[in-house]
Motif scaffolding. Structure first.
Motif: not given
Length: 137
Positions: A13-19, A21-22
Motif C-alpha cells: 500500500v505504501f509503495a502504491f501511494v508513493v507511486c 504521489i511520485y
C-alpha cells in the motif's frame, strides 16, 4: 505469520501511494512522466502484495503458527529447518567463479567465459555433493 502478512500489505500500500504521489509530482506538460521511478515503485508495491499473498496462502495450509499466539513460548516452534552442510567447500569455489564472471563484465567477455567454465563444475559439484550409491558422480 499474520504480522508478516500485515507488513507485506503495508509495504504494498505504501509503495502504491508513493507511486501515485511520485507520478503527480514528476509529470509536467513539457517532459512528461519520469517512468523509471513510477514503474520501480509499482514493482515494489506488487512485491509487497506478492509476499503478503504467499504468507497468507502458506498460513492457510498450516495448522497453527506459534508466532501468532501472544502467550506462546519460543520452544513451541519445533521441527526440522533443513539440512545445512557444515563443511562444504563448493560455495567458496562457486563464489570465486561468480567473482570472475562479474569481473569479466567489466574487463571483457573472454574473462566472463572463463568464469562460466569455472562456475559450471562448481555448481554441479555443490548440487550432487551428497549423492551416494551407484548413481553418484
Amino acid at each position: 505469520m499474520r504480522a508478516m502478512e500485515k507488513i507485506g500489505l503495508l509495504v504494498g500500500v505504501f509503495a502504491f501511494v508513493v507511486c501515485a504521489i511520485y507520478w503527480g509530482w514528476t509529470s509536467t506538460f513539457v517532459q512528461g512522466v519520469e517512468w523509471v521511478g513510477v514503474i520501480g515503485l509499482m514493482l515494489a508495491g506488487l512485491l509487497g502484495f506478492m509476499i503478503a499473498w504467499y504468507l497468507w496462502m502458506t498460513r492457510r495450509k498450516l495448522e497453527r503458527d506459534p508466532s501468532d499466539d501472544p502467550l506462546g513460548e519460543i520452544d513451541e516452534i519445533q521441527g526440522d529447518y533443513g539440512f545445512f552442510s557444515p563443511h562444504s567447500w563448493q560455495p567458496l569455489f562457486l563464489a570465486g567463479a561468480a567473482a570472475v564472471c562479474f569481473l569479466g563484465l567489466a574487463v571483457g567477455w573472454w574473462l566472463f567465459i572463463i568464469g562460466a567454465f569455472l562456475a559450471a563444475p562448481a555448481l554441479v559439484a555443490w548440487t550432487f555433493e551428497y549423492w551416494k550409491g551407484p548413481n553418484a558422480l
